[in-house]
Design an enzyme around this catalytic site. Structure first.
Site, PDB file in Angstrom:
ATOM      1  CB  ILE A 186      -0.968  -0.008   1.207  1.00  7.73           C
ATOM      2  CG1 ILE A 186      -1.976  -1.154   1.050  1.00  7.73           C
ATOM      3  CG2 ILE A 186      -1.679   1.338   1.359  1.00  7.73           C
ATOM      4  CD1 ILE A 186      -2.951  -1.314   2.198  1.00  7.73           C
ATOM      5  CG  HIS A 439       8.013  -9.587 -32.954  1.00 11.07           C
ATOM      6  ND1 HIS A 439       8.973  -9.295 -32.010  1.00 11.07           N
ATOM      7  CD2 HIS A 439       8.189  -8.715 -33.980  1.00 11.07           C
ATOM      8  CE1 HIS A 439       9.709  -8.283 -32.450  1.00 11.07           C
ATOM      9  NE2 HIS A 439       9.255  -7.908 -33.643  1.00 11.07           N
TER      10      HIS A 439
HETATM   11  P1  FAD Z   1     -13.079  -8.197   2.451  1.00 10.98           P
HETATM   12  O1  FAD Z   1     -12.945  -7.796   1.056  1.00 10.98           O
HETATM   13  O2  FAD Z   1     -12.408  -7.362   3.493  1.00 10.98           O
HETATM   14  O3  FAD Z   1     -14.625  -8.273   2.762  1.00 10.98           O
HETATM   15  C1  FAD Z   1     -15.121  -8.531   4.040  1.00 10.98           C
HETATM   16  C2  FAD Z   1     -16.516  -7.951   4.139  1.00 10.98           C
HETATM   17  O4  FAD Z   1     -17.115  -8.431   5.331  1.00 10.98           O
HETATM   18  C3  FAD Z   1     -16.550  -6.429   4.222  1.00 10.98           C
HETATM   19  O5  FAD Z   1     -17.360  -5.917   3.183  1.00 10.98           O
HETATM   20  C4  FAD Z   1     -17.159  -6.135   5.609  1.00 10.98           C
HETATM   21  O6  FAD Z   1     -18.009  -5.007   5.594  1.00 10.98           O
HETATM   22  C5  FAD Z   1     -17.944  -7.410   5.867  1.00 10.98           C
HETATM   23  N1  FAD Z   1     -18.144  -7.713   7.297  1.00 10.98           N
HETATM   24  C6  FAD Z   1     -17.161  -7.864   8.227  1.00 10.98           C
HETATM   25  N2  FAD Z   1     -17.712  -8.198   9.410  1.00 10.98           N
HETATM   26  C7  FAD Z   1     -19.065  -8.244   9.216  1.00 10.98           C
HETATM   27  C8  FAD Z   1     -20.175  -8.530  10.064  1.00 10.98           C
HETATM   28  N3  FAD Z   1     -20.015  -8.867  11.339  1.00 10.98           N
HETATM   29  N4  FAD Z   1     -21.412  -8.473   9.534  1.00 10.98           N
HETATM   30  C9  FAD Z   1     -21.604  -8.160   8.230  1.00 10.98           C
HETATM   31  N5  FAD Z   1     -20.591  -7.883   7.386  1.00 10.98           N
HETATM   32  C10 FAD Z   1     -19.342  -7.932   7.868  1.00 10.98           C
HETATM   33  N6  FAD Z   1      -5.566  -7.623  -3.204  1.00 10.98           N
HETATM   34  C11 FAD Z   1      -5.222  -8.053  -4.435  1.00 10.98           C
HETATM   35  O7  FAD Z   1      -5.281  -9.256  -4.710  1.00 10.98           O
HETATM   36  N7  FAD Z   1      -4.810  -7.165  -5.402  1.00 10.98           N
HETATM   37  C12 FAD Z   1      -4.732  -5.846  -5.156  1.00 10.98           C
HETATM   38  O8  FAD Z   1      -4.363  -5.083  -6.056  1.00 10.98           O
HETATM   39  C13 FAD Z   1      -5.074  -5.369  -3.870  1.00 10.98           C
HETATM   40  N8  FAD Z   1      -5.017  -4.055  -3.582  1.00 10.98           N
HETATM   41  C14 FAD Z   1      -5.399  -3.627  -2.351  1.00 10.98           C
HETATM   42  C15 FAD Z   1      -5.318  -2.262  -2.078  1.00 10.98           C
HETATM   43  C16 FAD Z   1      -5.670  -1.785  -0.834  1.00 10.98           C
HETATM   44  C17 FAD Z   1      -5.596  -0.295  -0.557  1.00 10.98           C
HETATM   45  C18 FAD Z   1      -6.144  -2.691   0.164  1.00 10.98           C
HETATM   46  C19 FAD Z   1      -6.569  -2.181   1.509  1.00 10.98           C
HETATM   47  C20 FAD Z   1      -6.222  -4.046  -0.097  1.00 10.98           C
HETATM   48  C21 FAD Z   1      -5.840  -4.525  -1.349  1.00 10.98           C
HETATM   49  N9  FAD Z   1      -5.880  -5.880  -1.662  1.00 10.98           N
HETATM   50  C22 FAD Z   1      -5.498  -6.316  -2.898  1.00 10.98           C
HETATM   51  C23 FAD Z   1      -6.323  -6.886  -0.669  1.00 10.98           C
HETATM   52  C24 FAD Z   1      -7.796  -7.306  -0.939  1.00 10.98           C
HETATM   53  O9  FAD Z   1      -8.625  -6.170  -0.914  1.00 10.98           O
HETATM   54  C25 FAD Z   1      -8.231  -8.321   0.102  1.00 10.98           C
HETATM   55  O10 FAD Z   1      -7.325  -9.404   0.122  1.00 10.98           O
HETATM   56  C26 FAD Z   1      -9.635  -8.850  -0.189  1.00 10.98           C
HETATM   57  O11 FAD Z   1     -10.577  -7.826  -0.246  1.00 10.98           O
HETATM   58  C27 FAD Z   1     -10.042  -9.857   0.891  1.00 10.98           C
HETATM   59  O12 FAD Z   1     -11.313 -10.341   0.612  1.00 10.98           O
HETATM   60  P2  FAD Z   1     -12.251 -10.928   1.777  1.00 10.98           P
HETATM   61  O13 FAD Z   1     -13.481 -11.396   1.095  1.00 10.98           O
HETATM   62  O14 FAD Z   1     -11.497 -11.873   2.601  1.00 10.98           O
HETATM   63  O15 FAD Z   1     -12.563  -9.685   2.727  1.00 10.98           O
HETATM   64  P1  NAD Z   2       2.632  -4.807   3.854  1.00  5.86           P
HETATM   65  O1  NAD Z   2       2.782  -5.950   4.762  1.00  5.86           O
HETATM   66  O2  NAD Z   2       2.671  -5.025   2.381  1.00  5.86           O
HETATM   67  O3  NAD Z   2       3.786  -3.740   4.173  1.00  5.86           O
HETATM   68  C1  NAD Z   2       3.959  -3.188   5.442  1.00  5.86           C
HETATM   69  C2  NAD Z   2       5.344  -2.571   5.519  1.00  5.86           C
HETATM   70  O4  NAD Z   2       5.408  -1.779   6.684  1.00  5.86           O
HETATM   71  C3  NAD Z   2       6.463  -3.600   5.610  1.00  5.86           C
HETATM   72  O5  NAD Z   2       7.473  -3.306   4.693  1.00  5.86           O
HETATM   73  C4  NAD Z   2       6.944  -3.465   7.056  1.00  5.86           C
HETATM   74  O6  NAD Z   2       8.311  -3.776   7.216  1.00  5.86           O
HETATM   75  C5  NAD Z   2       6.651  -2.007   7.329  1.00  5.86           C
HETATM   76  N1  NAD Z   2       6.463  -1.659   8.735  1.00  5.86           N
HETATM   77  C6  NAD Z   2       5.798  -2.353   9.687  1.00  5.86           C
HETATM   78  N2  NAD Z   2       5.795  -1.666  10.856  1.00  5.86           N
HETATM   79  C7  NAD Z   2       6.457  -0.495  10.627  1.00  5.86           C
HETATM   80  C8  NAD Z   2       6.780   0.639  11.435  1.00  5.86           C
HETATM   81  N3  NAD Z   2       6.377   0.716  12.703  1.00  5.86           N
HETATM   82  N4  NAD Z   2       7.488   1.636  10.876  1.00  5.86           N
HETATM   83  C9  NAD Z   2       7.880   1.578   9.571  1.00  5.86           C
HETATM   84  N5  NAD Z   2       7.600   0.517   8.772  1.00  5.86           N
HETATM   85  C10 NAD Z   2       6.897  -0.492   9.285  1.00  5.86           C
HETATM   86  O7  NAD Z   2       1.278  -4.079   4.306  1.00  5.86           O
HETATM   87  P2  NAD Z   2       0.368  -2.982   3.598  1.00  5.86           P
HETATM   88  O8  NAD Z   2       1.136  -2.237   2.573  1.00  5.86           O
HETATM   89  O9  NAD Z   2      -0.302  -2.240   4.694  1.00  5.86           O
HETATM   90  O10 NAD Z   2      -0.717  -3.854   2.857  1.00  5.86           O
HETATM   91  C11 NAD Z   2      -1.565  -4.750   3.614  1.00  5.86           C
HETATM   92  C12 NAD Z   2      -1.954  -5.926   2.795  1.00  5.86           C
HETATM   93  O11 NAD Z   2      -2.897  -5.540   1.798  1.00  5.86           O
HETATM   94  C13 NAD Z   2      -0.806  -6.542   1.998  1.00  5.86           C
HETATM   95  O12 NAD Z   2      -0.054  -7.449   2.769  1.00  5.86           O
HETATM   96  C14 NAD Z   2      -1.517  -7.228   0.888  1.00  5.86           C
HETATM   97  O13 NAD Z   2      -1.929  -8.489   1.347  1.00  5.86           O
HETATM   98  C15 NAD Z   2      -2.726  -6.351   0.647  1.00  5.86           C
HETATM   99  N6  NAD Z   2      -2.484  -5.499  -0.555  1.00  5.86           N
HETATM  100  C16 NAD Z   2      -2.222  -6.093  -1.746  1.00  5.86           C
HETATM  101  C17 NAD Z   2      -1.978  -5.325  -2.868  1.00  5.86           C
HETATM  102  C18 NAD Z   2      -1.694  -6.004  -4.162  1.00  5.86           C
HETATM  103  O14 NAD Z   2      -1.931  -7.206  -4.265  1.00  5.86           O
HETATM  104  N7  NAD Z   2      -1.211  -5.298  -5.186  1.00  5.86           N
HETATM  105  C19 NAD Z   2      -2.015  -3.938  -2.784  1.00  5.86           C
HETATM  106  C20 NAD Z   2      -2.283  -3.357  -1.552  1.00  5.86           C
HETATM  107  C21 NAD Z   2      -2.530  -4.151  -0.448  1.00  5.86           C
END
Ligand code: FAD
Ligand code: NAD
Length: 460
Positions: A186, A439
């Site tokens: 992130i 290509h």
């Molecule tokens: P979630 O998508 O978190 O869904 C869980 C849902 O459960 C939520 O909508 C929540 O409202 C609902 N919920 C929770 N508790 C309750 C409750 N008690 N009652 C009713 N509803 C509830 N992953 C990738 O593979 N590629 C990426 O490019 C990527 N980019 C990301 C960028 C960012 C900024 C972030 C934050 C994450 C990114 N991820 C990416 C990670 C990805 O979003 C998650 O791995 C994925 O959404 C997980 O899916 P999930 O179904 O487990 O949970």
């Molecule tokens: P991350 O685990 O990718 O990175 C966290 C970073 O923060 C690490 O490099 C760690 O060493 C550093 N860190 C931890 N504590 C710290 C501190 N106190 N001070 C300074 N640095 C510190 O976590 P994220 O970027 O928050 O993303 C969370 C998760 O969301 C990812 O692990 C991934 O599963 C998912 N995600 C996936 C994508 C993708 O697939 N393209 C994009 C965004 C998020």
């Protein structure tokens, strides 16, 4: 209290939960899905999709801005500016279309979708608080798909100028100076986008390099590009907190003197943790691993007919993993024999250049052949003005079975499909080397890496 009953009750409508619901309904299982917020979960609303939309907008802006300088392509633009409110509106439009699409798919498959907060009563009973009532739902199978939440720093909690990714994806105005804590997915994806939008960005990382979870050869071009963009990297640094006037972040490298980084906003991106509290899960006394729910290779928890998928079950927290697990659980419940044992789980980081890791790296395979092909020798890369990076293949020495691919470079996210398919289908180096690749494409680097591993690359 109103009551309902169903065969499968899913808590959470993210990529794990909604995919499970669609597949279960296709298989004739009566399914209810409970979602407190918007369908699509983190991924569609505040994760994968909005972040990639913002990254695209930032890329376009940076390209046009570059043309206002000295463009080697001969393109001339007087000046460029960005209306960030409009950008956010465009991003929200994409999110709306996709979440609306998920709703339509669930409706088409006759999934009973309930908007409300679910609280687990026991392994067969869940209470749901909707806008106007509390419902009690009994079920045969309970699938937990509640996702994850951003981790906060205890000494610098979220609030005011300290934000997590959700706020960073919907800026009302752009800050002048952004400090990003954490050089992981992130921090680097959004830090790069903000820099391209003209923000001064500093990144503070506790470990001694960016994307420390990945091998250094792969992350080197990413670090070089961050430097070129003018992102200030503070590696091996501890964040101590905001300064007294809250105008900056105090950091320290080892025993060196403390320094302050000026900040209008601080994006904390130090990981996410499973959302396993706040909805009565404790009452089930499931086996846990810290915050994450322990599951076996069928996503069964320690309680019969209670299943868990996605981020709730820990790393890797990726949308495609959640979807694959959800689809599998639905099939197991319908009586099919399935296990979650993927040979390949792609991970893509949408930095600039992008990075892909699928399967094993050379240091994870004791007796392997590995070879890289540089994009500097690929014609298509040059026409895209991006000749940095490489594709690397890893294969077993004895039978040449491909066990891993890694790549860094422009648009390599799109190569992840070829990488995953070759590993899942048991391809050898000879299979990929003998496949005709179009290509001029970036994919030719995939074939050339296989050829090079066999000792007869053609273009390097
Ligand atoms: P979630 O998508 O978190 O869904 C869980 C849902 O459960 C939520 O909508 C929540 O409202 C609902 N919920 C929770 N508790 C309750 C409750 N008690 N009652 C009713 N509803 C509830 N992953 C990738 O593979 N590629 C990426 O490019 C990527 N980019 C990301 C960028 C960012 C900024 C972030 C934050 C994450 C990114 N991820 C990416 C990670 C990805 O979003 C998650 O791995 C994925 O959404 C997980 O899916 P999930 O179904 O487990 O949970
Ligand atoms: P991350 O685990 O990718 O990175 C966290 C970073 O923060 C690490 O490099 C760690 O060493 C550093 N860190 C931890 N504590 C710290 C501190 N106190 N001070 C300074 N640095 C510190 O976590 P994220 O970027 O928050 O993303 C969370 C998760 O969301 C990812 O692990 C991934 O599963 C998912 N995600 C996936 C994508 C993708 O697939 N393209 C994009 C965004 C998020």
């Amino acid at each position: 209290m109103h009551t309902q009953s169903t065969t499968l009750l899913i808590i959470g409508g993210g990529p794990g939960g909604y995919v499970a619901a669609i597949r279960a309904a296709q298989l004739g299982i009566a399914t209810t899905l409970v979602e407190a917020e918007q369908l699509g979960g983190t991924c569609l609303n505040i994760g994968c999709i909005p972040s990639k939309a913002l990254i695209h907008a930032a890329d376009e802006f940076a390209k046009i801005t570059a043309c206002a300088g000295d463009s080697a392509l001969g393109i001339k633009v007087a000046s460029a500016s960005i209306d960030i409110a409009r950008t956010v509106q465009w991003k929200d439009g994409i999110v709306g279309k996709l979440t609306g699409g998920v709703g339509a798919l669930l409706k088409k498959h006759k999934v009973n979708v309930i908007k409300g907060w679910a609280t687990v009563v026991d392994g067969k009973t869940v209470d749901v608080k909707t806008a106007d009532q509390t419902l009690r739902i009994s079920c045969t199978h309970l699938l937990l798909a509640t996702g994850s939440l951003p981790v906060a720093l205890p000494f610098m909690p979220f609030g005011g100028k300290v934000i997590h990714s959700t706020a960073a994806l919907a800026p009302a105005v752009l800050p002048k100076q952004l400090v990003v804590v954490g050089a992981g997915y992130i921090g680097l994806e959004l830090g790069t986008a903000y820099r391209k939008l003209g923000v001064q960005v500093s990144v503070v990382e506790a470990l001694d390099r960016v994307l420390p979870a990945y091998d250094p050869e792969l992350t080197k071009p990413v670090a070089a590009a961050l430097n070129r963009l003018g992102i200030e990297l503070h590696l091996g640094c501890r964040v101590l907190g905001l300064n007294a006037s809250e105008s900056g972040v105090r950091i320290q490298a080892g025993d060196a003197a403390e320094i302050e980084l000026p900040a209008d906003q601080v994006l904390v991106a130090v990981g996410r943790r499973a959302r396993s509290a706040g909805f009565g899960l404790e009452s089930l006394h499931l086996d846990m691993h810290g915050h994450t729910v322990k599951v076996d290779d069928q996503c069964r928890t320690s309680m019969r007919d209670v299943w868990a998928i996605g981020d709730l079950t820990g790393e890797p927290m990726l949308a495609h993993r959640a979807m694959a697990q959800g689809e599998m659980v639905a099939e197991i419940i319908s009586g099919r024999r399935r296990y979650f044992q993927p040979a390949a789980m792609p991970a893509v980081c949408f930095t600039d250049p992008e990075m892909v890791v699928v399967g094993k790296t050379p240091d994870q395979v004791p007796d392997c052949i590995h070879a890289s092909f540089p994009f500097a020798a690929n014609g298509r890369s040059m026409t895209l003005e991006s000749a940095e990076g490489f594709v690397r293949v890893v294969a077993r020495r004895d039978d040449h079975l491909i066990v891993g691919w890694q790549a860094v470079g422009c648009s390599v996210s799109e190569l992840s499909t070829a990488f995953s398919q070759s590993i899942e289908m048991g391809a050898t180096l000879e299979d990929v080397a003998a496949t005709i690749h179009a290509h001029p494409t970036l994919g030719e680097a995939v074939q050339e890496a296989a050829l090079r591993a066999l000792g007869h690359a053609l273009h390097v």
